[in-house]
Write a protein that holds these residues in place. Structure first.
Motif, PDB file in Angstrom:
ATOM      1  N   ARG A  98       0.804  -1.214   0.000  1.00  0.00           N
ATOM      2  CA  ARG A  98       0.000   0.000   0.000  1.00  0.00           C
ATOM      3  C   ARG A  98       0.840   1.270   0.000  1.00  0.00           C
ATOM      4  O   ARG A  98       0.449   2.297  -0.563  1.00  0.00           O
ATOM      5  CB  ARG A  98      -0.947   0.015   1.207  1.00  0.00           C
ATOM      6  CG  ARG A  98      -2.194  -0.834   1.034  1.00  0.00           C
ATOM      7  CD  ARG A  98      -3.060  -0.329  -0.096  1.00  0.00           C
ATOM      8  NE  ARG A  98      -4.214  -1.174  -0.325  1.00  0.00           N
ATOM      9  CZ  ARG A  98      -5.022  -1.085  -1.361  1.00  0.00           C
ATOM     10  NH1 ARG A  98      -4.775  -0.185  -2.305  1.00  0.00           N
ATOM     11  NH2 ARG A  98      -6.050  -1.884  -1.505  1.00  0.00           N
ATOM     12  N   GLU A  99       1.990   1.223   0.639  1.00  0.00           N
ATOM     13  CA  GLU A  99       2.818   2.422   0.696  1.00  0.00           C
ATOM     14  C   GLU A  99       3.362   2.808  -0.673  1.00  0.00           C
ATOM     15  O   GLU A  99       3.836   3.925  -0.870  1.00  0.00           O
ATOM     16  CB  GLU A  99       3.964   2.235   1.687  1.00  0.00           C
ATOM     17  CG  GLU A  99       4.941   1.116   1.316  1.00  0.00           C
ATOM     18  CD  GLU A  99       5.960   0.861   2.394  1.00  0.00           C
ATOM     19  OE1 GLU A  99       7.067   1.421   2.289  1.00  0.00           O
ATOM     20  OE2 GLU A  99       5.636   0.128   3.349  1.00  0.00           O
ATOM     21  N   MET A 100       3.292   1.886  -1.621  1.00  0.00           N
ATOM     22  CA  MET A 100       3.754   2.166  -2.979  1.00  0.00           C
ATOM     23  C   MET A 100       2.627   2.698  -3.877  1.00  0.00           C
ATOM     24  O   MET A 100       2.869   3.030  -5.034  1.00  0.00           O
ATOM     25  CB  MET A 100       4.329   0.889  -3.611  1.00  0.00           C
ATOM     26  CG  MET A 100       5.451   0.244  -2.815  1.00  0.00           C
ATOM     27  SD  MET A 100       6.873   1.347  -2.664  1.00  0.00           S
ATOM     28  CE  MET A 100       8.067   0.251  -1.866  1.00  0.00           C
ATOM     29  N   GLU A 101       1.420   2.768  -3.337  1.00  0.00           N
ATOM     30  CA  GLU A 101       0.255   3.076  -4.180  1.00  0.00           C
ATOM     31  C   GLU A 101       0.308   4.473  -4.789  1.00  0.00           C
ATOM     32  O   GLU A 101      -0.039   4.656  -5.962  1.00  0.00           O
ATOM     33  CB  GLU A 101      -1.040   2.910  -3.379  1.00  0.00           C
ATOM     34  CG  GLU A 101      -2.286   3.142  -4.223  1.00  0.00           C
ATOM     35  CD  GLU A 101      -3.571   2.897  -3.450  1.00  0.00           C
ATOM     36  OE1 GLU A 101      -4.620   3.409  -3.904  1.00  0.00           O
ATOM     37  OE2 GLU A 101      -3.533   2.206  -2.408  1.00  0.00           O
ATOM     38  N   LEU A 102       0.726   5.468  -4.018  1.00  0.00           N
ATOM     39  CA  LEU A 102       0.724   6.839  -4.530  1.00  0.00           C
ATOM     40  C   LEU A 102       1.626   6.977  -5.755  1.00  0.00           C
ATOM     41  O   LEU A 102       1.216   7.543  -6.778  1.00  0.00           O
ATOM     42  CB  LEU A 102       1.163   7.808  -3.431  1.00  0.00           C
ATOM     43  CG  LEU A 102       1.177   9.299  -3.825  1.00  0.00           C
ATOM     44  CD1 LEU A 102      -0.205   9.738  -4.289  1.00  0.00           C
ATOM     45  CD2 LEU A 102       1.668  10.154  -2.668  1.00  0.00           C
ATOM     46  N   GLY A 103       2.835   6.457  -5.642  1.00  0.00           N
ATOM     47  CA  GLY A 103       3.741   6.524  -6.784  1.00  0.00           C
ATOM     48  C   GLY A 103       3.208   5.749  -7.971  1.00  0.00           C
ATOM     49  O   GLY A 103       3.363   6.161  -9.127  1.00  0.00           O
ATOM     50  N   LEU A 104       2.558   4.624  -7.689  1.00  0.00           N
ATOM     51  CA  LEU A 104       1.979   3.801  -8.745  1.00  0.00           C
ATOM     52  C   LEU A 104       0.845   4.545  -9.455  1.00  0.00           C
ATOM     53  O   LEU A 104       0.734   4.514 -10.685  1.00  0.00           O
ATOM     54  CB  LEU A 104       1.471   2.489  -8.149  1.00  0.00           C
ATOM     55  CG  LEU A 104       0.908   1.445  -9.118  1.00  0.00           C
ATOM     56  CD1 LEU A 104       1.960   1.064 -10.160  1.00  0.00           C
ATOM     57  CD2 LEU A 104       0.453   0.208  -8.350  1.00  0.00           C
ATOM     58  N   ARG A 105       0.007   5.215  -8.678  1.00  0.00           N
ATOM     59  CA  ARG A 105      -1.088   5.996  -9.261  1.00  0.00           C
ATOM     60  C   ARG A 105      -0.550   7.080 -10.201  1.00  0.00           C
ATOM     61  O   ARG A 105      -1.088   7.302 -11.287  1.00  0.00           O
ATOM     62  CB  ARG A 105      -1.930   6.640  -8.153  1.00  0.00           C
ATOM     63  CG  ARG A 105      -2.923   5.696  -7.497  1.00  0.00           C
ATOM     64  CD  ARG A 105      -3.712   6.398  -6.410  1.00  0.00           C
ATOM     65  NE  ARG A 105      -4.796   5.572  -5.926  1.00  0.00           N
ATOM     66  CZ  ARG A 105      -6.013   5.550  -6.448  1.00  0.00           C
ATOM     67  NH1 ARG A 105      -6.290   6.347  -7.474  1.00  0.00           N
ATOM     68  NH2 ARG A 105      -6.951   4.763  -5.970  1.00  0.00           N
ATOM     69  N   ASN A 106       0.489   7.767  -9.759  1.00  0.00           N
ATOM     70  CA  ASN A 106       1.074   8.821 -10.592  1.00  0.00           C
ATOM     71  C   ASN A 106       1.612   8.246 -11.899  1.00  0.00           C
ATOM     72  O   ASN A 106       1.466   8.855 -12.966  1.00  0.00           O
ATOM     73  CB  ASN A 106       2.192   9.527  -9.829  1.00  0.00           C
ATOM     74  CG  ASN A 106       1.675  10.334  -8.651  1.00  0.00           C
ATOM     75  OD1 ASN A 106       0.520  10.744  -8.630  1.00  0.00           O
ATOM     76  ND2 ASN A 106       2.523  10.559  -7.666  1.00  0.00           N
ATOM     77  N   ASP A 107       2.227   7.072 -11.830  1.00  0.00           N
ATOM     78  CA  ASP A 107       2.779   6.440 -13.016  1.00  0.00           C
ATOM     79  C   ASP A 107       1.670   6.028 -13.988  1.00  0.00           C
ATOM     80  O   ASP A 107       1.775   6.243 -15.200  1.00  0.00           O
ATOM     81  CB  ASP A 107       3.601   5.213 -12.606  1.00  0.00           C
ATOM     82  CG  ASP A 107       4.385   4.632 -13.772  1.00  0.00           C
ATOM     83  OD1 ASP A 107       4.925   5.417 -14.577  1.00  0.00           O
ATOM     84  OD2 ASP A 107       4.453   3.392 -13.884  1.00  0.00           O
ATOM     85  N   ILE A 108       0.584   5.467 -13.446  1.00  0.00           N
ATOM     86  CA  ILE A 108      -0.544   5.053 -14.288  1.00  0.00           C
ATOM     87  C   ILE A 108      -1.194   6.268 -14.945  1.00  0.00           C
ATOM     88  O   ILE A 108      -1.514   6.260 -16.141  1.00  0.00           O
ATOM     89  CB  ILE A 108      -1.581   4.269 -13.457  1.00  0.00           C
ATOM     90  CG1 ILE A 108      -0.983   2.955 -12.958  1.00  0.00           C
ATOM     91  CG2 ILE A 108      -2.837   3.983 -14.287  1.00  0.00           C
ATOM     92  CD1 ILE A 108      -1.860   2.220 -11.958  1.00  0.00           C
ATOM     93  N   ALA A 109      -1.383   7.336 -14.162  1.00  0.00           N
ATOM     94  CA  ALA A 109      -2.001   8.561 -14.696  1.00  0.00           C
ATOM     95  C   ALA A 109      -1.153   9.154 -15.816  1.00  0.00           C
ATOM     96  O   ALA A 109      -1.681   9.656 -16.826  1.00  0.00           O
ATOM     97  CB  ALA A 109      -2.195   9.581 -13.577  1.00  0.00           C
TER      98      ALA A 109
END
Length: 286
Positions: free
Chosen positions: A43-54
């Motif tokens: 879960r702690e990786m989710e923010l960076g992952l969201r930015n990459d997907i966006a």
């Protein structure tokens, strides 16, 4: 080249003790509507992952999922040995003659008899997972591009139909003018009054100018060409295509209100039908 917002991408990775599956689904949306599902340990990786997907997918209703399947017999639940022993000791005080096995069965059902060990992120595992995530995102982008190719063919077909119908409409304009002129002349003759031919021609010209569709034809042709030019662009252009179709609709509607001719109005209706089919598909363009 245009891209569709509709797409699907999948990628898998086999690690020593787990199987990782990435799934990405996308549908059309006005903006970015992103839903991410992944195990709590990451879960702690989710923010960076969201930015990459966006950054990579830009728009659409996107469902992104990370599935982890353990392929070993390891489990995150462990027996809390000190607690279980303490329960057994207490139960012996209550049931002095009880069998040890029965006491054990009772103890493991007590609160806190099992403990869940929090799994820590393995940096090497996460590095490998990031690579398979990139693969999944690349797969959905490839899907979107292939769908965009089909959309482009559909758009070019519909645009060509509108262009053909527009030219057929303009070709009837001479016949319409002659019909209007004859109709007005016949109406005046029925009145059995003498009129000045020059004045009649002036009034006829004034009347026909109100129904002239030359400007609408020129503007519509420009919009059609701009639509084709925009399709060939490299940037995400779904919104721009939507705006162009609105302008095309205005010109077609004006031609319909000015035509005052049955066959021309029939052609205008066909143009509207082709335009509606374009508008439906434009909603899927990135």
């Amino acid at each position: 080249m245009i891209q569709s917002m509709t797409g699907f991408g999948k990628a898998t990775l086999q690690l020593p003790n787990k199987k990782v599956t990435i799934e990405v689904k996308s549908l059309n949306s006005k903006g970015l509507d992103l839903n991410v599902r992944m195990p709590s340990v990451y879960r702690e990786m989710e923010l960076g992952l969201r930015n990459d997907i966006a950054l990579k997918l830009e728009r659409g209703k996107i469902d992104f999922s990370v599935f982890i399947e353990n392929t070993t017999e390891q489990t995150s639940n462990k027996v809390n040995v000190p607690i279980v022993k303490a329960y057994i000791a207490q139960l012996k005080e209550v049931y002095e003659d009880a069998d040890e096995t029965e006491l054990m069965k009772m103890a493991v059902r007590m609160p806190d008899a099992l403990k869940t060990e929090r799994e820590e992120i393995d940096e090497n595992d996460w590095s490998s997972i990031q690579k398979v995530i990139e693969e999944g995102l690349q797969n959905i982008k490839s899907f979107r591009i292939s769908e965009g190719v089909a959309l482009e063919k559909e758009f070019l077909h519909r645009i060509a139909n509108i262009m053909r119908l527009m030219n057929e409409t303009v070709a009837l304009d001479g016949e319409r003018i002659a019909t209007v002129k004859t109709r007005l002349k016949a109406a005046i003759d029925e009145l059995k009054v003498n009129i000045d031919d020059n004045r009649f021609e002036q009034e006829l010209i004034f009347y026909l100018e109100k129904y002239d569709i030359t400007e609408e034809k020129v503007r519509l042709e420009n919009h059609l060409n701009y639509f084709i030019e925009t399709i060939a662009g490299t940037e995400a252009n779904g919104r721009k295509l939507g705006f162009i179709t609105q302008e095309m609709g205005r010109e077609i509607n004006t031609m319909g209100s000015k035509s005052n001719h049955a066959q021309m109005q029939k052609l205008v209706v066909q143009m509207k039908d082709e335009l509606e089919k374009i508008k439906e598909q434009v909603l899927n363009v990135l």
